[in-house]
Scaffold this motif. Sequence first.
Motif, PDB file in Angstrom:
ATOM      1  N   LEU A 140      23.705 -16.869  27.752  1.00  0.00           N
ATOM      2  CA  LEU A 140      22.547 -17.118  28.599  1.00  0.00           C
ATOM      3  C   LEU A 140      22.768 -16.527  29.992  1.00  0.00           C
ATOM      4  O   LEU A 140      21.821 -16.081  30.635  1.00  0.00           O
ATOM      5  CB  LEU A 140      22.277 -18.611  28.688  1.00  0.00           C
ATOM      6  N   PHE A 180      20.130 -30.921  25.669  1.00  0.00           N
ATOM      7  CA  PHE A 180      19.183 -29.823  25.913  1.00  0.00           C
ATOM      8  C   PHE A 180      17.840 -30.360  26.396  1.00  0.00           C
ATOM      9  O   PHE A 180      17.212 -29.791  27.289  1.00  0.00           O
ATOM     10  CB  PHE A 180      18.970 -28.999  24.645  1.00  0.00           C
ATOM     11  N   PHE A 239      11.407 -20.818  40.747  1.00  0.00           N
ATOM     12  CA  PHE A 239      11.759 -19.968  39.613  1.00  0.00           C
ATOM     13  C   PHE A 239      13.041 -20.431  38.941  1.00  0.00           C
ATOM     14  O   PHE A 239      13.178 -20.383  37.730  1.00  0.00           O
ATOM     15  CB  PHE A 239      11.926 -18.516  40.067  1.00  0.00           C
ATOM     16  N   PHE A 240      13.974 -20.850  39.769  1.00  0.00           N
ATOM     17  CA  PHE A 240      15.253 -21.339  39.236  1.00  0.00           C
ATOM     18  C   PHE A 240      15.010 -22.444  38.229  1.00  0.00           C
ATOM     19  O   PHE A 240      15.474 -22.398  37.092  1.00  0.00           O
ATOM     20  CB  PHE A 240      16.084 -21.845  40.423  1.00  0.00           C
ATOM     21  N   MET A 273      19.707 -16.300  32.751  1.00  0.00           N
ATOM     22  CA  MET A 273      19.040 -17.594  32.819  1.00  0.00           C
ATOM     23  C   MET A 273      19.730 -18.494  33.832  1.00  0.00           C
ATOM     24  O   MET A 273      20.952 -18.497  33.888  1.00  0.00           O
ATOM     25  CB  MET A 273      19.120 -18.279  31.452  1.00  0.00           C
ATOM     26  N   PRO A 274      19.000 -19.251  34.589  1.00  0.00           N
ATOM     27  CA  PRO A 274      19.675 -20.234  35.437  1.00  0.00           C
ATOM     28  C   PRO A 274      20.153 -21.376  34.570  1.00  0.00           C
ATOM     29  O   PRO A 274      19.668 -21.523  33.464  1.00  0.00           O
ATOM     30  CB  PRO A 274      18.567 -20.687  36.390  1.00  0.00           C
ATOM     31  N   VAL A 326      12.921 -23.075  30.426  1.00  0.00           N
ATOM     32  CA  VAL A 326      12.511 -22.209  29.313  1.00  0.00           C
ATOM     33  C   VAL A 326      13.564 -22.129  28.211  1.00  0.00           C
ATOM     34  O   VAL A 326      13.234 -22.288  27.030  1.00  0.00           O
ATOM     35  CB  VAL A 326      12.202 -20.779  29.842  1.00  0.00           C
ATOM     36  N   PHE A 327      14.828 -21.903  28.584  1.00  0.00           N
ATOM     37  CA  PHE A 327      15.779 -21.615  27.499  1.00  0.00           C
ATOM     38  C   PHE A 327      16.104 -22.812  26.601  1.00  0.00           C
ATOM     39  O   PHE A 327      16.359 -22.627  25.416  1.00  0.00           O
ATOM     40  CB  PHE A 327      17.045 -20.941  28.038  1.00  0.00           C
ATOM     41  N   GLU A 348      12.940 -21.341  35.002  1.00  0.00           N
ATOM     42  CA  GLU A 348      13.699 -20.709  33.923  1.00  0.00           C
ATOM     43  C   GLU A 348      14.601 -21.714  33.220  1.00  0.00           C
ATOM     44  O   GLU A 348      14.817 -21.624  32.026  1.00  0.00           O
ATOM     45  CB  GLU A 348      14.560 -19.573  34.483  1.00  0.00           C
ATOM     46  N   ILE A 349      15.117 -22.693  34.010  1.00  0.00           N
ATOM     47  CA  ILE A 349      15.947 -23.717  33.362  1.00  0.00           C
ATOM     48  C   ILE A 349      15.131 -24.439  32.305  1.00  0.00           C
ATOM     49  O   ILE A 349      15.670 -24.895  31.300  1.00  0.00           O
ATOM     50  CB  ILE A 349      16.490 -24.729  34.396  1.00  0.00           C
ATOM     51  N   PHE A 383      21.408 -15.229  36.373  1.00  0.00           N
ATOM     52  CA  PHE A 383      20.066 -15.325  36.927  1.00  0.00           C
ATOM     53  C   PHE A 383      20.055 -14.915  38.386  1.00  0.00           C
ATOM     54  O   PHE A 383      19.257 -14.085  38.820  1.00  0.00           O
ATOM     55  CB  PHE A 383      19.549 -16.760  36.779  1.00  0.00           C
TER      56      PHE A 383
END
Lengths: 520, 490, 478
Positions: free
Chosen positions: C373, B115, B136-137, C378-379, B143-144, B140-141, C384
């Motif tokens: 996800l 992770f 953006f891609f 989410m990507p 963030v999670f 967001e990767i 996404f």
Amino acid sequence: MAFINQHLLTLILFFPVLAAAVVLCLPNRNLKAIRWTAFGLSMVPFLLTILLWVQFKAGQAGFQFQEQASWYAAIHSTFHVGVDGLSLTMVLLTTLLTPVALLASFNVTDRLKAYMFLFLLLETGMLGVFLSLDLLIFFVFWEIGLVPMYFLINQWGSEKGEREIWKGVKVQSRNYASLKFIIFTMGGSLGLLLAIQMLGVLFQNYDLPVLYQKWNSLTTGTLLGLPVETVKTVAFWAFVIAFAIKVPVWPFHTWLPDAHTEAPTAGSMILAGVLLKLGAYGFLRLVLPLYPVESARYAGWLAFLAVMAIIFGAFAAYGQKDFKRLVAYSSVNHMGFVLLGIAAAAKAAGTINATIALNGAVLQMFNHGLSAAGMFFLVGVIYERTHTRNLEDFGGLFPLVPIYGGILIFTSMASLGLPGLNGFVSEFLVVRGSWPILTLYTAIAMIGLLFTGAYVLKGVKNVLQGPMNEHWGEGEHKITEINMREIFVMAPLMTLILVIGVYPAWILDVINKAMMMLFH
Amino acid sequence: MHFPFLSIIVFTPLVAALIILLYKPEQKKAIRITALSAAVFALAMSLWVYFTYDKVAVGYQFIEKYNWMPALGISLHFGVDGMSAPLVLLTGVVMVTGVMISWGIDDRPREFFAFLFILASGVFGVFASLDLFMLFFFYEIAVFPMYLLISIWGWIKTREYAAMKLTLYLFIGSVVSMIGALVMYWTSGMHTFDMLVLETAKFTPTFQKIWFLPVFLGFAILGGIFPFHNWSPDGHVAAPTAVSMFHAGVLMKLGAFAALRVGIMLLPQGAIFWAPLIMGLALVNIVYGAFIASVQTDFKYVIGFSSVSHMGLVMMGFATLTPEGLTGAGVQMFSHGIMTALFFAAVGMVYDRAHTRQIPELGGMIKPLPLVGIGVIVGSLVSMGMPGFSGFIAEFPIFMGMWKTHALVAIIAAISIVVTASYVLLVVRRVFFGKMPEALEGHIAPIRNLDKIALVLLMTLMIGIGLFPALIVPWVQTGVQHILALLGGA
Amino acid sequence: MAAILPILPEILLLVLGILILIIDPFLKRDTSRRPFLGWFSAGGLLFILAVSLLLARPTAPVLVFGGMLRFDWLGFGFKMFFVFAAGVTTLFFMDTDHLNRRAEAYLLLIAATLGMCLMASSADLVMLYLAIETTSIPLYLLAGFLKEDDKSTEAGFKYMLFGALTSAVLLYGFSLIYGFTGKTGLYDLSTNFSTFNVVAVGIIFLVLAGLAFKVSLFPFHFWAPDVYEGAPTPVAGFLSTASKAAGFAVLIRLFTAVFPAISSDWSLILAVLATLTMTVGNLIALAQKSIKRMLAYSSIAHAGYAMIGVVAFSKLGIASVVFYLIGYVLTNLLAFGIVGIVGRLTGSDDFQAYSGLSRRNPTLGLAALVAFLSLAGMPPFVGFVAKFFVFSAAIEAGWVWLAIVGVLNSIVGLYYYLNVLKYVYLYRMEDQDEEHHPLKVSGTVVIALVILVIGILLLGSLFGPWFGFATKAAMSMF
């Protein structure tokens, strides 16, 4: 040799850092090696300074031995160093007092390596302030010097003593003193920082010679929406406050008694001996040349504060029971004279009286450095033997420690301003120079001088004279005489004190020529 | 097109994550070594990119462009300029030191490093992206994984709450910006997400004024701008050490950087219009953050709030829209990143041994942990902007920028310097000096060699830049020139 | 030969179904699992997929069989996905008790798939209705397949009742269309609906009611949670994905063929419905304690997101809907698949059952991560990209507020999807003894999971060709 000459100032400035790095590599346990390495290496900048002194041409205008290299090009700041008579004197004081203070620190055993490391870094910080000709570099070294001193007080200061801050919370005195010292000074320098930033933004340049000329030629128009005059006045006070805290000028002096008292002996020597001079130097190098008009206008205020320092410093010293605190307040008292001379010079810039006052001020800076360092050391000597600094605990020690007594009396007399010793020369010059310019203030200052004598004699009396305190007479608390190492610490100081007292020309000449050119 | 350095840097962590996931959970040593090797490799690549960067040339370098979906103008487009090259390097450094510090994680290290590396790929991707979609891609990767890392390996007391708060806040911020970006895409009429082309799009002043604020603030939330900074202190405290290092050290820079790239550079007139508001918010960050930090009793919260304050300086530097301010902001992103990584590493080391972060319960740590203490002292000096360290090099030009725009702002912001100095010195003194509480006597084991290497590396960087600003400022300046050109042409 | 290419998939499906019926009596009934049937069905579906892709690709759109069907990329594309979904569902069937033994289950699945294929390419009202019924009736039966389970019976019955009702409404709408226009061919009707009058409104409402049921759009969504919860999990998965996608295919075709002229009017209606669907679905999902019900409401919400693309009503809009549905099929199948596995192995569908899942079976945990996800958007998962393009289409068409609503709803969605992951990764079993309670998953399921995960990752990263295909499908509508 040519290399050394071309880079003499950089060598003097950064050699202590090199020395610190070397000390860091020594083994922790070998205290002897650490001590002697540090002391030995600290002699190098001193010798280089003598070389500098000898090659310095006193009457030549401008700064000598200049070196300039690019540093922070994006904001137009360069590493620019150089000396004139004023800074040379201060450099000599610094490089002389540092080995002396290191020699005085030979009785430190706790974490000696870190102690020496910090001390040597401190030397570079102080030298940097005296040598820099770039306003940003000046500030950099000004601030850098605070950190080693903070830790020196904090970690190696007096272990006894507690202070109560609000809500009944008690902290160790040295913690309180060191934090107050650094926060007070940093807070004071905030104004300085902001003013420096403003100057940098205005002129896109931090070089002092350039700034002298440009800032002084900016007399009309508006700046930041306000008239130039107002901005200059505010900036003037910003600079003044920063330096006033350092000198220290009453009423910004309250950090000093705590810091000086709680610092370890050598720390106090350097603090009183050199660090205070940084403030006065700031006045001479920056305030007077950059703000001649405002300085002249507010000279009366400065003189008032100076006189208050002289008088209150003396009164406060007189009332002390703690020997070290007494000496601390004596610094306030003596630095008052420096400021008086500066104020007088500001008011009547360019006249011969001004020059005389300035001579006195600068010489007083040098002299006080010697005598204060000496006094603090002597307090340390007796503290080490008796583990008390309370004047009431002593009494009649002269027969027990005659040599120490003699040295103490000698140094105290220098502090008092006895003719024949250095203090007299500088104080006389200040008074002589200020009298025609600020008569009333000078007159009041003389009263202060009276009390100077009072507290010095009181201190000496309580320690050496009077009925002997049997406690120190025999048995396990029998007080021992001053030893060879300690004499070696005092020797250079006493020699210079005497020499300057009798034959000041060698140094006054350099100072004088520099002061005559200060206002150009 | 030459050797694809940036793609390698971006995808190495992802590939490493996949490899790590293939290990069996018991092969902990192999997992750790793989992780460290990948991190060192990425760092080496980023060092190469940094030092072979041409400081004289104009524009972006190491450009790579692969068509991804030409129909909509999406391409895998990488490139660095003077602002992003130091940040790529920063990520590499934090990645390596983070892995070193996490050597002791014993509960499912496989998932942890997987992770963490997905997060790292996302971060690298944002810094190197020149395509708005890809930005953006990768954003967001990044963030999670934070949610998973904090909620699983974080501090038991607040990890669930903090992880959810952080993830939701950041997601909200990013989708708000995404809407703005989509509007920009369609309004430009250029049918491309290529940011280099979008820089030349002539958006109307009204359009820019309306859309600058959502786009900038959406990203600035990740940068910790007031009043949306709330997620940050809780997130910092709850996260495990390496994640805090990433979070404060790199992730917050991600937000500020994206706000710069997408907000300021693509909508310059909007930036000029809203600059006073941003300055005001940043000022609150700087001063308020410092004050709040000074009343905290948990060591990690002190650093968390101090991050809020220092990121305020970054955004202030941006908002001044002056060469000095932007330069300072660029340096501050790097300097603060290193400093805060060091702080969190140190806090982690103290906590692992003392099992408390409450300052009143700590003391005397310098004896068993001397290098940690020195590291924290150096970090503190950077934090208060002490000359000789990177913090001063960063803060001074930002203040100059403040002077140029609004003198009063500079004066108020200067208060924070003293406040920072006082609380930082007090915390250092209380935690590292003084007497160690009896409960901790004998329980403080020394740090690992890897920990030492990490600390020394971070300290060297801070002192190096402090003494030789030329190590970073010329890079930042080239980036700043480009930004000024965009602002000037607005 | 060329004439049957348009319906090659349907014919092959029919053949497969008949073969299954024939083979069934020859297989032993007393073994607890009869894998052969399952493998045969899955293999057969794979074969159908391959053959159709190779041989039966459309070129230019053309009406065939007297105007009953339209052979175009939209229909073809959806058909392929239905077959794919059925194949994957077959693999999940093989893992589910009571379903895996019964040939009828596979047969019904194939029958429903056949109906869906017809739905996707219907170009005539009558054909459309026929196809819808062909799809629905097997699905009613599949929902209620577990005779001994009360919930399943209830689900089947509910589904049938509501389904029948809405079918009737739909039929009424169709009859009105025929009544007013005299035509049943979809592509002949556009001229009749060039203005937004009362008749058009009425018809649209009626048709929409019927289709909204299929697609579980607000306010016709209320059957979904109960039915999904009661039905066997793989069936729920199939219902929520393929069946919904089929409904969307019909919607797209209807609205682009019959009502394009008044698109600005019905777009607003759909936009409002989409908003309500998303919001209601997401908000109620927050409160669920059963993961199956949560997924049901989440599926409702996703229908709302997909609808945004329809509202946009542009090439990009329709393309984004198609892509969204493809991604959604993959993701939801995976999600329901995992729910099915865990449900079978732990006997519960509550969130508690998922505590410590990542420790009991790390691979399953990772699959859950990917599924949820991707649902959250989410990507690098397909969710996404799908959401990005849907919102993109909305903004292009000027529906910025709708995109904002969608975005806000995504945030709510993220919250409850992360909640599931909290259970999977953070929470532990009561005795914290996960090592001794591993979850072993059968081979067939692993294959299905792997296919879906790869699909999600592939479409999430290398989405170019797939979106290109979706665009082709959209182009065939205009």
